[in-house]
Design an enzyme around this catalytic site. Structure first.
Site, PDB file in Angstrom:
ATOM      1  N   GLY A  11     175.796  38.168  14.025  1.00  0.00           N
ATOM      2  CA  GLY A  11     176.482  37.827  15.269  1.00  0.00           C
ATOM      3  C   GLY A  11     177.726  37.003  15.004  1.00  0.00           C
ATOM      4  CG  ASP A  12     178.487  33.959  16.675  1.00  0.00           C
ATOM      5  OD1 ASP A  12     178.530  34.384  17.836  1.00  0.00           O
ATOM      6  OD2 ASP A  12     177.711  33.060  16.294  1.00  0.00           O
ATOM      7  CD  GLU A  13     178.702  40.071  13.708  1.00  0.00           C
ATOM      8  OE1 GLU A  13     178.923  39.870  14.920  1.00  0.00           O
ATOM      9  OE2 GLU A  13     177.581  40.358  13.253  1.00  0.00           O
ATOM     10  CE  LYS A  15     178.941  40.831  18.664  1.00  0.00           C
ATOM     11  NZ  LYS A  15     178.767  39.667  17.775  1.00  0.00           N
ATOM     12  N   GLY A  39     178.094  35.083  23.074  1.00  0.00           N
ATOM     13  CA  GLY A  39     179.301  34.303  23.359  1.00  0.00           C
ATOM     14  C   GLY A  39     180.438  35.040  22.689  1.00  0.00           C
ATOM     15  CG  HIS A  40     180.899  38.782  22.967  1.00  0.00           C
ATOM     16  ND1 HIS A  40     180.562  40.062  23.326  1.00  0.00           N
ATOM     17  CD2 HIS A  40     179.900  38.357  22.146  1.00  0.00           C
ATOM     18  CE1 HIS A  40     179.414  40.389  22.754  1.00  0.00           C
ATOM     19  NE2 HIS A  40     178.995  39.369  22.035  1.00  0.00           N
ATOM     20  CB  THR A  41     185.766  33.742  21.522  1.00  0.00           C
ATOM     21  OG1 THR A  41     184.533  33.064  21.351  1.00  0.00           O
ATOM     22  CG2 THR A  41     186.855  32.770  21.927  1.00  0.00           C
ATOM     23  CD  GLN A 221     172.640  39.076  21.049  1.00  0.00           C
ATOM     24  OE1 GLN A 221     172.252  40.144  21.491  1.00  0.00           O
ATOM     25  NE2 GLN A 221     173.216  38.174  21.814  1.00  0.00           N
ATOM     26  CB  THR A 236     168.247  38.325  19.545  1.00  0.00           C
ATOM     27  OG1 THR A 236     168.208  37.991  20.939  1.00  0.00           O
ATOM     28  CG2 THR A 236     168.744  39.757  19.372  1.00  0.00           C
ATOM     29  CB  THR A 297     176.204  30.761  23.350  1.00  0.00           C
ATOM     30  OG1 THR A 297     176.851  32.023  23.475  1.00  0.00           O
ATOM     31  CG2 THR A 297     175.177  30.621  24.462  1.00  0.00           C
ATOM     32  CB  THR A 298     174.284  26.722  21.357  1.00  0.00           C
ATOM     33  OG1 THR A 298     174.626  27.192  20.048  1.00  0.00           O
ATOM     34  CG2 THR A 298     173.374  27.731  22.037  1.00  0.00           C
ATOM     35  CE  LYS A 328     186.703  32.827  12.512  1.00  0.00           C
ATOM     36  NZ  LYS A 328     185.707  32.049  13.254  1.00  0.00           N
ATOM     37  N   GLY A 406     193.664  36.162  12.914  1.00  0.00           N
ATOM     38  CA  GLY A 406     193.765  35.011  13.818  1.00  0.00           C
ATOM     39  C   GLY A 406     193.037  35.337  15.108  1.00  0.00           C
TER      40      GLY A 406
HETATM   41  P1  GDP Z   1     181.561  37.410  18.757  1.00  0.00           P
HETATM   42  O1  GDP Z   1     180.305  36.810  19.297  1.00  0.00           O
HETATM   43  O2  GDP Z   1     181.311  38.430  17.712  1.00  0.00           O
HETATM   44  O3  GDP Z   1     182.474  37.917  19.844  1.00  0.00           O
HETATM   45  O4  GDP Z   1     182.346  36.209  18.037  1.00  0.00           O
HETATM   46  P2  GDP Z   1     182.566  34.729  18.608  1.00  0.00           P
HETATM   47  O5  GDP Z   1     183.567  34.790  19.691  1.00  0.00           O
HETATM   48  O6  GDP Z   1     181.262  34.078  18.901  1.00  0.00           O
HETATM   49  O7  GDP Z   1     183.099  33.997  17.321  1.00  0.00           O
HETATM   50  C1  GDP Z   1     184.255  34.403  16.670  1.00  0.00           C
HETATM   51  C2  GDP Z   1     185.240  33.219  16.649  1.00  0.00           C
HETATM   52  O8  GDP Z   1     186.284  33.502  15.737  1.00  0.00           O
HETATM   53  C3  GDP Z   1     185.922  33.006  17.984  1.00  0.00           C
HETATM   54  O9  GDP Z   1     186.200  31.635  18.127  1.00  0.00           O
HETATM   55  C4  GDP Z   1     187.216  33.800  17.855  1.00  0.00           C
HETATM   56  O10 GDP Z   1     188.265  33.301  18.687  1.00  0.00           O
HETATM   57  C5  GDP Z   1     187.533  33.575  16.412  1.00  0.00           C
HETATM   58  N1  GDP Z   1     188.244  34.684  15.745  1.00  0.00           N
HETATM   59  C6  GDP Z   1     188.108  36.025  15.903  1.00  0.00           C
HETATM   60  N2  GDP Z   1     188.858  36.687  15.011  1.00  0.00           N
HETATM   61  C7  GDP Z   1     189.477  35.754  14.272  1.00  0.00           C
HETATM   62  C8  GDP Z   1     190.372  35.811  13.148  1.00  0.00           C
HETATM   63  O11 GDP Z   1     190.735  36.869  12.644  1.00  0.00           O
HETATM   64  N3  GDP Z   1     190.776  34.608  12.629  1.00  0.00           N
HETATM   65  C9  GDP Z   1     190.391  33.406  13.138  1.00  0.00           C
HETATM   66  N4  GDP Z   1     190.827  32.300  12.566  1.00  0.00           N
HETATM   67  N5  GDP Z   1     189.559  33.321  14.190  1.00  0.00           N
HETATM   68  C10 GDP Z   1     189.100  34.483  14.735  1.00  0.00           C
HETATM   69  P1  IMO Z   2     176.997  37.089  19.840  1.00  0.00           P
HETATM   70  O1  IMO Z   2     176.919  38.269  20.781  1.00  0.00           O
HETATM   71  C1  IMO Z   2     174.955  34.590  16.915  1.00  0.00           C
HETATM   72  C2  IMO Z   2     170.657  34.008  17.500  1.00  0.00           C
HETATM   73  C3  IMO Z   2     170.173  32.614  17.849  1.00  0.00           C
HETATM   74  C4  IMO Z   2     168.792  32.643  17.198  1.00  0.00           C
HETATM   75  C5  IMO Z   2     168.324  34.069  17.462  1.00  0.00           C
HETATM   76  C6  IMO Z   2     167.439  34.216  18.694  1.00  0.00           C
HETATM   77  O2  IMO Z   2     177.891  36.005  20.318  1.00  0.00           O
HETATM   78  O3  IMO Z   2     177.279  37.536  18.452  1.00  0.00           O
HETATM   79  P2  IMO Z   2     167.944  34.171  21.302  1.00  0.00           P
HETATM   80  O4  IMO Z   2     168.551  33.111  22.162  1.00  0.00           O
HETATM   81  O5  IMO Z   2     168.683  35.460  21.313  1.00  0.00           O
HETATM   82  O6  IMO Z   2     166.478  34.359  21.557  1.00  0.00           O
HETATM   83  O7  IMO Z   2     168.039  33.571  19.806  1.00  0.00           O
HETATM   84  O8  IMO Z   2     169.516  34.842  17.636  1.00  0.00           O
HETATM   85  N1  IMO Z   2     171.702  34.552  18.392  1.00  0.00           N
HETATM   86  C7  IMO Z   2     172.986  34.677  18.063  1.00  0.00           C
HETATM   87  N2  IMO Z   2     173.642  34.287  16.949  1.00  0.00           N
HETATM   88  N3  IMO Z   2     175.611  35.254  17.883  1.00  0.00           N
HETATM   89  C8  IMO Z   2     174.953  35.663  18.997  1.00  0.00           C
HETATM   90  O9  IMO Z   2     175.530  36.461  19.916  1.00  0.00           O
HETATM   91  C9  IMO Z   2     173.591  35.338  19.138  1.00  0.00           C
HETATM   92  N4  IMO Z   2     172.664  35.562  20.097  1.00  0.00           N
HETATM   93  C10 IMO Z   2     171.510  35.085  19.630  1.00  0.00           C
HETATM   94  O10 IMO Z   2     171.005  31.629  17.295  1.00  0.00           O
HETATM   95  O11 IMO Z   2     168.929  32.507  15.800  1.00  0.00           O
HETATM   96 MG    MG Z   3     179.445  34.943  19.576  1.00  0.00          MG
END
Ligand code: GDP
Ligand code: IMO
Ligand code: MG
Length: 415
Positions: A11-13, A15, A39-41, A221, A236, A297-298, A328, A406
């Site tokens: 997760g948090d790649e 997306k 939490g998609h930023t 995720q 999850t 998210t947290t 990144k 970025g």
């Molecule tokens: P998601 O859950 O996969 O949508 O990812 P998140 O939004 O939780 O986390 C990705 C974080 O990296 C966010 O704060 C984005 O604004 C940031 N981000 C995304 N792509 C890049 C990048 O190429 N470089 C940097 N520095 N930040 C990035």
């Molecule tokens: P996005 O869409 C990263 C993780 C939690 C925990 C496990 C189970 O932003 O990539 P849950 O609340 O789903 O029962 O928690 O999954 N987790 C994530 N980690 N990005 C997420 O979503 C996540 N959603 C859940 O931290 O380890």
């Molecule tokens: Mg996220």
């Protein structure tokens, strides 16, 4: 063309950024699993918007956002999000559709998630009630969005649920019981406001596809958090891989025409569970600081480590991904030598059952000192950055289609 965007790590790649970047070429953007744990930023024009429930391509006004039947919906978080998005489009509600099949997250799901996280059963969830809501769904006692419009059924099912949950709250957690009346009234208010958005996702998607519209499926995720194929039980409670698209939207599996995996140029994980390339030393700290690796998210600090190509081979295979976007890359600037895990001491394949004992085998490639955050053309990358990307391609077997440098929408390079 229907395209699925899926996370290939934990997760948090990034997306959200990718979905927002691509959405201008799509008519429909659909979420098919998960809920407010996501939490998609998206960053555009210097502003930061974090999406939890609403598909994040909907900042583009041409896009209809669909929350599919495979999702779980917390109405409070949903409406807070809608209200926040009105700054960008006062009429956004007209473009959002919520599946009537979607299970609701209820206040008792959140409470039990929070209490359970305080016990030995903790896995470090987001405490948004996700696991408990899916337990009820599969236990066939869940309450769906569509059930809100049959008041008698809703009331009956809510009463049954509250009485069961009050036992758990009082007997297991020594907590106060909940009142069904308050929750009933609250959810009736939500139902009223939600009504114009409630729809049959299976029909919306079917119509869109029959009319050859472009649909963007937005995974939440990452593959390593998949309930079956991830690092169980530290996962999850939904299927996060592309096979989930069909079931989560009521469409056939062949609806996914192209899969784009998203992976960070390194690896992060938030919450408990195995993480073979985790670096608990200076390198991990450096990544967390330069990459601002704190949960969207947290707010929890994310665990950080090197890119794991063997893990990506596994997640790409189970997702059917042949291409990936690396995000990144800018965060690695200034790292002297960059390590990449290409297999493990015990063998080259990632095995989720052995994940907590896997010892990575690393190769090292030269790093780059240049700031790459302003690069917009592949020709402008320093040779070492190009070499890093080529090495990732070689060891994952995937083509890197884009590299993100970025958080802003335009900080992306086509390879
Ligand atoms: P998601 O859950 O996969 O949508 O990812 P998140 O939004 O939780 O986390 C990705 C974080 O990296 C966010 O704060 C984005 O604004 C940031 N981000 C995304 N792509 C890049 C990048 O190429 N470089 C940097 N520095 N930040 C990035
Ligand atoms: P996005 O869409 C990263 C993780 C939690 C925990 C496990 C189970 O932003 O990539 P849950 O609340 O789903 O029962 O928690 O999954 N987790 C994530 N980690 N990005 C997420 O979503 C996540 N959603 C859940 O931290 O380890
Ligand atoms: Mg996220």
């Amino acid at each position: 063309m229907n395209l699925a965007i899926v996370g290939l790590q934990w997760g948090d790649e990034g997306k959200g950024k990718i979905v927002d970047f691509l959405a201008r070429d799509f008519d429909v953007n659909a979420r098919y699993q998960g809920g407010s744990n996501a939490g998609h930023t998206v960053r555009c024009g210097g502003e930061k918007v974090i999406f939890h429930q609403i598909p994040c391509g909907t900042l583009n006004k041409n896009v209809t956002g669909v929350i599919g039947g495979g999702c779980v919906l917390d109405p409070k978080i949903f409406f807070d999000e809608i209200d926040g998005l009105k700054r960008y489009d006062a009429a956004i509600e007209a473009r959002i559709r919520i599946s009537k099949f979607c299970n609701l997250i209820m206040p008792y799901h959140i409470l039990i998630d929070e209490y359970r996280e305080g016990t030995k059963q903790s896995i470090g969830t987001t405490k948004k009630g996700i696991g408990i809501a899916y337990e009820d769904k599969y236990g066939r006692i869940g309450i769906r969005v569509g059930d809100l419009y049959d008041t008698e059924t809703f009331e009956k099912r809510l009463r049954l649920n509250i009485s069961r949950k009050n036992h758990i709250l009082m007997d297991v957690y020594n907590a106060e019981p909940l009142s069904d009346r308050e929750i009933f009234d609250l959810y009736m208010e939500y139902a009223e406001r939600m009504k114009p958005m409630v729809a049959d996702d299976t029909l919306i998607l079917y119509d869109a596809m029959v009319k050859n519209k472009n649909v963007l499926f937005e995974g939440a995720q990452g593959a390593m958090l998949d309930i079956d194929y991830g690092t169980y039980p530290y996962v999850t409670s939904s299927h996060t891989i592309t096979s989930s698209v069909g079931i989560g939207l009521g469409i056939p599996p062949c609806s996914v025409e192209r899969v784009l995996g998203v992976a960070k140029a390194y690896t992060t994980r938030v919450g408990l569970g195995p993480f073979p390339t985790e670096d608990t030393g200076l390198f991990g700290d450096r990544l967390r600081e330069s990459g601002a690796e704190f949960g969207s998210t947290t707010g929890r600090p994310r665990r950080c480590g090197s890119f794991d190509a063997a893990l990506i081979r596994y997640t790409a295979r189970i997702n059917g991904a042949k291409e990936m976007i690396i995000t990144k890359l800018d965060v690695l600037s200034g790292v002297d030598k960059i390590k990449i895990a290409v297999g493990y001491e015990s063998g080259d394949e990632f095995d989720p059952f052995a994940a907590d004992t896997l010892v990575p085998k690393y190769i090292e490639v030269p790093g780059f000192v240049e700031d790459v955050s302003q690069v917009r053309s592949a020709d402008d990358f320093p040779a070492e950055a190009v070499n890093y990307i080529k090495t990732l391609e070689e060891h994952t077997g995937l083509k890197v289609s884009h590299v993100s440098v970025g958080p802003e929408r335009e900080a992306i390079v086509k390879m």
